[in-house]
Design an enzyme around this catalytic site. Structure first.
Site, PDB file in Angstrom:
ATOM      1  N   GLU A  43       0.776  -1.233  -0.041  1.00 50.80           N
ATOM      2  CA  GLU A  43      -0.039  -0.041  -0.039  1.00 50.80           C
ATOM      3  C   GLU A  43       0.774   1.424  -0.234  1.00 50.80           C
ATOM      4  O   GLU A  43       0.515   2.152  -0.447  1.00 50.80           O
ATOM      5  CB  GLU A  43      -0.860   0.013   1.337  1.00 50.80           C
ATOM      6  CG  GLU A  43      -2.113  -1.188   1.076  1.00 50.80           C
ATOM      7  CD  GLU A  43      -2.986  -0.746  -0.221  1.00 50.80           C
ATOM      8  OE1 GLU A  43      -2.981   0.112  -0.785  1.00 50.80           O
ATOM      9  OE2 GLU A  43      -3.717  -1.973  -0.479  1.00 50.80           O
ATOM     10  N   TYR A 126      -6.113   7.038   3.791  1.00 51.36           N
ATOM     11  CA  TYR A 126      -6.312   5.932   2.523  1.00 51.36           C
ATOM     12  C   TYR A 126      -5.479   4.604   3.171  1.00 51.36           C
ATOM     13  O   TYR A 126      -6.057   3.524   3.464  1.00 51.36           O
ATOM     14  CB  TYR A 126      -5.755   6.323   1.516  1.00 51.36           C
ATOM     15  CG  TYR A 126      -5.457   4.881   0.677  1.00 51.36           C
ATOM     16  CD1 TYR A 126      -6.641   4.341  -0.198  1.00 51.36           C
ATOM     17  CD2 TYR A 126      -4.208   4.244   0.585  1.00 51.36           C
ATOM     18  CE1 TYR A 126      -6.662   3.103  -0.759  1.00 51.36           C
ATOM     19  CE2 TYR A 126      -4.242   3.072  -0.154  1.00 51.36           C
ATOM     20  CZ  TYR A 126      -5.238   2.535  -0.780  1.00 51.36           C
ATOM     21  OH  TYR A 126      -5.299   1.163  -1.281  1.00 51.36           O
ATOM     22  N   ASP A 144      -9.505   6.160  -2.511  1.00 49.30           N
ATOM     23  CA  ASP A 144      -8.379   6.555  -3.393  1.00 49.30           C
ATOM     24  C   ASP A 144      -8.772   7.240  -4.642  1.00 49.30           C
ATOM     25  O   ASP A 144      -9.993   7.637  -4.913  1.00 49.30           O
ATOM     26  CB  ASP A 144      -7.270   5.370  -3.619  1.00 49.30           C
ATOM     27  CG  ASP A 144      -8.119   4.605  -4.656  1.00 49.30           C
ATOM     28  OD1 ASP A 144      -9.307   4.600  -4.743  1.00 49.30           O
ATOM     29  OD2 ASP A 144      -7.537   3.770  -5.378  1.00 49.30           O
ATOM     30  N   CYS A 196     -13.844   1.224 -14.836  1.00 48.36           N
ATOM     31  CA  CYS A 196     -14.290   2.757 -14.588  1.00 48.36           C
ATOM     32  C   CYS A 196     -13.052   3.555 -14.716  1.00 48.36           C
ATOM     33  O   CYS A 196     -12.806   4.188 -13.577  1.00 48.36           O
ATOM     34  CB  CYS A 196     -14.854   2.932 -13.436  1.00 48.36           C
ATOM     35  SG  CYS A 196     -15.894   4.423 -13.074  1.00 48.36           S
TER      36      CYS A 196
END
Length: 348
Positions: A43, A126, A144, A196
């Site tokens: 991450e 986040y 995010d 998307c």
DNA sequence: TATTCGTGGAG
DNA sequence: TCTCCAAGAAT
């Protein structure tokens, strides 16, 4: 209508991408638990960085430092060298700081609450939510760039970012399920990354095509709106690439604060609208005809390159033996300068 | 709240 | 060639 999160989870079960740090939905169903250390590492690397760029770095880091204790015991210079080329170098400094903090104050075990994670260096809203949900299956909501885009389209939000961020966050929270929150977090980010997408989203095959307001209104490709960004100025500077007679290179470790902080580098002038010649040693400096061109987040740089062989004591920097020097430990701008200069700096 | 902080790929 | 931008955080 069937639960929105359920639709997305079913899509994820069929379409989850394979990544070195990810436990597949089927393995998860078999009781395989993700390693918080590896989730945290991935991450941090993925902050503002593409999956493609992270993959090999993640493998090298986890091969070399398999546990948080291994990383905490690493040399600073080794970690910075391993991070070289990935960018946003404060992440690497905070990575080490965080590893040492976890070993020192948590016995080498990552804290398993959102609030405790938030206190760790380099872990913001986040990343704390990502570790909470993915590693510990807590029902936290990741927001995010993917989620901002997906949610702004789903609800056809035209308020530009970052003004719309609180509204998008609230809507994202309202969709987050209490079960399988980690899979859901990865699912909505996968959706943003593969369907998307920022340009020409594949609405026809989207699992959320029916409830999506932007698709209904034909505005998907125009969302999310963002405030215009400032143009990038051009700065100039001079880099000094020098070797001693034994082949050692004159290097600097940049200060921890600021641009390329903590990284191995060649001595340079300051970079600004103009620059003054301030070589790190008296020598016969020769300037290359070609400049190194590089673009950072907020400015373009034209870097003049001067080279010299020196036999006097430099006023700054330190020598790194030819065997200890590796251009792979350099941030990209200096790697470019090195590539242009090393032809004329060959050691006999 | 606005700015600083990298890099490489896509279009 | 150039702009956008990618699983943001720190200050």
């Amino acid at each position: 209508m069937v639960n929105m999160s359920q639709i997305l989870l079913e899509w994820y079960d069929r379409n989850a991408r394979v990544m070195p740090w990810r436990v597949s939905p089927s393995d998860r169903a078999d009781g395989v638990k993700p390693d918080p250390y590896r989730i945290w590492m991935s991450e941090v690397m993925l902050q503002q960085t593409t999956v493609a760029a992270v993959r090999d770095y993640f493998r090298r880091f986890t091969d070399r430092w398999p546990t948080v204790t291994d990383l905490a015991n690493a040399q600073d210079a080794d970690v910075m060298a391993e991070w070289a080329g990935l960018g946003y170098y404060a992440r690497a400094r905070n990575l080490l700081k965080c590893a040492r903090h976890v070993v020192e104050h948590h016995g080498g075990v990552f804290p398993n609450t959102h609030d405790a994670l938030l206190t760790l260096p380099g872990v913001g809203p986040y990343t704390a939510a990502a570790i909470s949900s993915i590693a510990f299956d807590l029902p936290e909501t990741v927001v995010d760039g993917n989620v901002e885009r997906v949610i702004s389209r789903l609800y056809d939000i035209h308020t530009p970012l970052p003004t719309s961020k609180p509204e998008l966050t609230a809507l994202a929270k309202s969709l987050t399920p209490t079960e399988r929150a980690g899979d859901y977090a990865q699912a909505i980010m996968d959706l943003g990354a593969t369907i998307c997408t920022p340009k020409s989203p594949a609405c026809g095959i989207c699992p959320w095509r029916e409830p999506c307001l932007a698709r209904a209104n034909g505005t998907a490709a125009d969302l999310p709106k963002k405030v215009a960004k400032k143009p990038k100025p051009t700065r100039v500077g001079i880099v000094y690439i020098a070797r001693r007679e034994d082949g050692a290179w004159l290097m600097e470790t940049r200060p921890d604060k600021g641009l390329l902080g903590g990284m191995l580098a060649f001595p340079t002038t300051e970079w600004g609208e103009t620059t003054d010649d301030h070589p790190p040693a008296s020598a016969e400096w020769t300037e290359l005809e070609t400049e190194a061109l590089h673009t950072f987040t907020h400015f373009h740089l034209r870097l003049r390159i001067q080279t010299a062989w020196i036999d006097t004591t430099p006023s700054r920097g330190h020598f790194l033996s030819a065997s200890d020097f590796s251009p792979t430990a350099l941030p990209t701008v200096f790697r470019k300068a090195f590539d242009l200069a090393h032809e004329t700096m060959r050691h006999n």
